[in-house]
Enzyme design. Structure first.
Site, PDB file in Angstrom:
ATOM      1  N   ASP A  38     -13.898 -32.897  46.161  1.00  0.00           N
ATOM      2  CA  ASP A  38     -12.540 -32.690  45.887  1.00  0.00           C
ATOM      3  C   ASP A  38     -11.657 -33.398  46.682  1.00  0.00           C
ATOM      4  OD1 ASP A  38     -12.921 -30.638  46.785  1.00  0.00           O
ATOM      5  OD2 ASP A  38     -11.404 -29.272  46.346  1.00  0.00           O
ATOM      6  N   HIS A 242     -24.360 -57.076  58.145  1.00  0.00           N
ATOM      7  CA  HIS A 242     -23.220 -55.897  57.696  1.00  0.00           C
ATOM      8  C   HIS A 242     -23.922 -54.093  58.278  1.00  0.00           C
ATOM      9  CE1 HIS A 242     -21.638 -58.081  54.613  1.00  0.00           C
ATOM     10  NE2 HIS A 242     -21.369 -58.694  55.876  1.00  0.00           N
ATOM     11  N   ASP A 259     -18.464 -56.262  65.809  1.00  0.00           N
ATOM     12  CA  ASP A 259     -17.923 -56.724  64.827  1.00  0.00           C
ATOM     13  C   ASP A 259     -17.258 -55.499  64.435  1.00  0.00           C
ATOM     14  OD1 ASP A 259     -16.433 -57.978  63.006  1.00  0.00           O
ATOM     15  OD2 ASP A 259     -18.559 -59.148  61.825  1.00  0.00           O
ATOM     16  N   ASP A 270     -10.477 -59.099  62.922  1.00  0.00           N
ATOM     17  CA  ASP A 270     -11.793 -59.502  62.962  1.00  0.00           C
ATOM     18  C   ASP A 270     -12.371 -60.153  63.745  1.00  0.00           C
ATOM     19  OD1 ASP A 270     -14.412 -59.190  61.317  1.00  0.00           O
ATOM     20  OD2 ASP A 270     -13.217 -60.565  59.571  1.00  0.00           O
ATOM     21  N   HIS A 349     -24.588 -67.083  57.206  1.00  0.00           N
ATOM     22  CA  HIS A 349     -23.679 -67.128  55.928  1.00  0.00           C
ATOM     23  C   HIS A 349     -22.627 -67.628  56.583  1.00  0.00           C
ATOM     24  CE1 HIS A 349     -21.817 -65.599  60.431  1.00  0.00           C
ATOM     25  NE2 HIS A 349     -23.120 -65.186  60.953  1.00  0.00           N
ATOM     26  N   HIS A 353     -13.709 -67.510  56.996  1.00  0.00           N
ATOM     27  CA  HIS A 353     -13.001 -66.754  55.321  1.00  0.00           C
ATOM     28  C   HIS A 353     -11.380 -66.853  56.265  1.00  0.00           C
ATOM     29  CE1 HIS A 353     -13.040 -62.576  57.080  1.00  0.00           C
ATOM     30  NE2 HIS A 353     -14.582 -62.923  57.693  1.00  0.00           N
ATOM     31  N   HIS A 360     -12.193 -59.773  54.174  1.00  0.00           N
ATOM     32  CA  HIS A 360     -11.709 -61.375  53.459  1.00  0.00           C
ATOM     33  C   HIS A 360     -10.183 -60.816  52.515  1.00  0.00           C
ATOM     34  CE1 HIS A 360     -16.717 -60.165  54.300  1.00  0.00           C
ATOM     35  NE2 HIS A 360     -15.756 -60.729  55.472  1.00  0.00           N
ATOM     36  N   GLU A 383     -16.814 -67.949  63.145  1.00  0.00           N
ATOM     37  CA  GLU A 383     -17.332 -66.896  63.363  1.00  0.00           C
ATOM     38  C   GLU A 383     -19.209 -66.806  63.056  1.00  0.00           C
ATOM     39  OE1 GLU A 383     -18.104 -63.317  60.236  1.00  0.00           O
ATOM     40  OE2 GLU A 383     -16.674 -64.109  59.351  1.00  0.00           O
ATOM     41  N   TYR A 387     -29.258 -64.939  63.936  1.00  0.00           N
ATOM     42  CA  TYR A 387     -29.686 -64.015  63.755  1.00  0.00           C
ATOM     43  C   TYR A 387     -30.967 -63.763  63.890  1.00  0.00           C
ATOM     44  CZ  TYR A 387     -25.746 -63.499  62.977  1.00  0.00           C
ATOM     45  OH  TYR A 387     -23.552 -64.019  62.581  1.00  0.00           O
ATOM     46  N   ARG A 404     -23.179 -62.834  67.675  1.00  0.00           N
ATOM     47  CA  ARG A 404     -22.036 -63.352  66.360  1.00  0.00           C
ATOM     48  C   ARG A 404     -20.998 -63.631  67.874  1.00  0.00           C
ATOM     49  NH1 ARG A 404     -22.650 -61.243  62.318  1.00  0.00           N
ATOM     50  NH2 ARG A 404     -21.324 -59.466  62.836  1.00  0.00           N
ATOM     51  N   GLU A 406     -16.495 -64.167  66.697  1.00  0.00           N
ATOM     52  CA  GLU A 406     -15.679 -64.388  66.484  1.00  0.00           C
ATOM     53  C   GLU A 406     -14.083 -64.233  66.465  1.00  0.00           C
ATOM     54  OE1 GLU A 406     -16.140 -61.446  62.981  1.00  0.00           O
ATOM     55  OE2 GLU A 406     -15.174 -62.767  61.263  1.00  0.00           O
TER      56      GLU A 406
HETATM   57  N1  GLY Z   1     -16.339 -58.596  59.511  1.00  0.00           N
HETATM   58  C1  GLY Z   1     -16.230 -59.019  58.812  1.00  0.00           C
HETATM   59  C2  GLY Z   1     -16.370 -60.104  58.366  1.00  0.00           C
HETATM   60  O1  GLY Z   1     -16.924 -60.448  59.594  1.00  0.00           O
HETATM   61  O2  GLY Z   1     -16.276 -60.830  57.707  1.00  0.00           O
HETATM   62 MN    MN Z   2     -15.235 -62.222  59.455  1.00  0.00          MN
HETATM   63 MN    MN Z   3     -16.320 -59.691  61.341  1.00  0.00          MN
END
Ligand code: GLY
Ligand code: MN
Ligand code: MN
Length: 437
Positions: A38, A242, A259, A270, A349, A353, A360, A383, A387, A404, A406
């Site tokens: 709950d 992720h 990240d 981000d 990827h 975005h 996103h 970004e 990998y 990465r 970003e």
């Molecule tokens: N942290 C999510 C992305 O980089 O899209």
């Molecule tokens: Mn991102």
């Molecule tokens: Mn990110």
């Protein structure tokens, strides 16, 4: 007029002008979600609802009636209730909805079913987003069904339900000055977290300890929460895009990929940085890092009005592929590798975005079948990453490295502005911070 009414009323005005006088829009707030038994997750308002109202409570509903002589902006809210408020927190109630949040009229939620049909009776078009809200979708359809069944006798009521998102999300895609200021604050706090992590992480700690450092910095600077689950990935964990377990020990020889972004005033940072757990990048780490950084910088330098997100991606991709070939990880030419997508084993990827209230963020990426052109006021991430997972087919000596980088970038008339510059990404700057860690 309430505290927050200025920005929100301008947005409502603009949306209502786009909808036209015969229309109505319904926008529900987020509801509370159970985390366990709950106990609920900490509440986070729905971004569309927040954008239009600034009203911070769950379960509410915003009704816009453009051109209505008395109430263009109606809120349905949880009523004041001393008993409930003692347990679950203060409520604005219908009075607060009007006085603090600028609604022209407010009703208790319990009156929704009976009131909404009357309010929609003279509207031809109902704008509503049929998304992820099964409960509301069913209710809205039931209202429309009832009104349509009565239409033969009443001669009125909506004859069409249109998706609100094309109008509203197109607005959200272009950030106004007040939104850009909020995005700057989210960016600054996000960078502060990264600096803290970069200057404190040590071999022997666990990923979650670094997560705690970065999220401490976010919260201590007033962030409501991380904008998304923080990824703190040491060594080969960084090859899992992720990865959020954040449970492993940091080893001296690892790179650490973080990240993480702060949510400030309902806007998201981000940011990703990758740095050595030890004091310095080793030879391979440095070689790959140089490639990713070069790709990221080239992609950022592409950004200006008129280029597409596709162009930005392409700029990063060419440099990543060139680098992989030069390091002997891919064979053949850049064009061949791009055509047959061999690079996807190491870069799977997209590069960018939209970024805003949602990490996103909303807004379509393609218009009339083509990648849309960037325009001033849009904010995108840049970004790129590489990998080299154990199963990726990379030569063994390269396996287990994930990198990465970003940043969050505002498109300006004159080109671009990197909002997240305060988080170091040049090797010299990073190694200088690591020396003092
Ligand atoms: N942290 C999510 C992305 O980089 O899209
Ligand atoms: Mn991102
Ligand atoms: Mn990110």
């Amino acid at each position: 007029m309430g505290l927050t009414a200025g920005f929100h009323s301008r947005r409502r005005r603009l949306l209502m002008d786009k909808m036209g006088p015969g229309a109505a829009a319904l926008v529900p707030a987020a509801s509370e979600r159970i985390r366990s038994n709950d106990v609920e997750y900490r509440f986070r308002q729905n971004s569309d609802f927040d954008y239009l109202t600034g009203f911070p409570e769950p379960e509410a509903l915003c009704l816009l009636l453009p051109g209505h002589p008395d109430h263009e902006y109606v809120l349905f809210v949880r009523p004041r209730d001393q008993e409930r408020e003692t347990w679950t927190g203060r409520r604005a109630g219908t009075e607060g909805a009007v006085q603090i949040y600028g609604a022209d009229a407010a009703h208790p939620l319990a009156a929704l079913d009976e009131t909404v049909s009357a309010l929609l009776a003279d509207r031809e078009i109902l704008y509503y987003a049929m998304e992820g809200r099964g409960d509301y979708n069913r209710r809205v359809l039931a209202w429309v069904e009832t009104m349509q069944a009565q239409r033969q006798r009443s001669g009125q009521g909506p004859t069409a339900v249109h998706d609100l998102r094309p109008l509203l999300h197109e607005m959200r895609l272009f950030k106004s000055e007040d939104e850009i200021e909020a995005m700057r604050r989210a960016a600054v706090v996000s960078c502060e977290g990264h600096r803290r992590a970069m200057s404190r992480a040590r071999a022997g700690q666990y990923e979650y300890e670094v997560e705690a450092e970065i999220e401490y910095a976010f919260r201590a600077r007033g962030a409501s929460a991380p904008a998304y689950p923080s990824i703190v990935a040491a060594g080969a964990n960084a090859t899992v895009l992720h990865y959020t377990e954040n449970c492993c020990r940091l080893e001296e020889a690892d790179l650490l990929l973080i990240d993480a972004g702060a949510e400030v005033e309902m806007y998201c940072g981000d940011v990703t940085r990758t740095f050595p757990v030890g004091r310095r990048f080793d030879g391979r780490q440095r070689a790959l890092y140089d490639v990713v950084l070069a790709a990221q910088e080239a992609a950022i330098f592409e950004i200006r009005p008129g280029v597409t997100v596709e162009d930005v991606h392409e700029a990063a991709l060419r440099i990543l592929v060139r680098g992989l070939i030069d390091l002997g990880i891919l064979q053949g030419t850049v064009d061949e590798n791009i055509a047959d997508e061999h690079y996807r084993a190491f870069y799977m990827h997209r590069t960018s975005h939209w970024l805003g209230k949602d990490v996103h963020d909303v807004g379509v990426y393609r218009l009339q079948g083509a990648s849309r052109k960037l325009e001033p006021g849009m904010i995108i991430t840049v970004e790129p990453g590489l990998y080299l997972a154990e199963h990726s087919g990379a030569p063994p000596q390269w396996q287990g490295i994930g990198i990465r980088i970003e940043d969050d970038v505002l498109v300006r008339e004159s080109g671009f502005e990197v909002l997240t510059e305060a988080a170091p990404k040049e090797i010299d700057e990073i190694e200088a911070l690591r020396r003092d860690a």
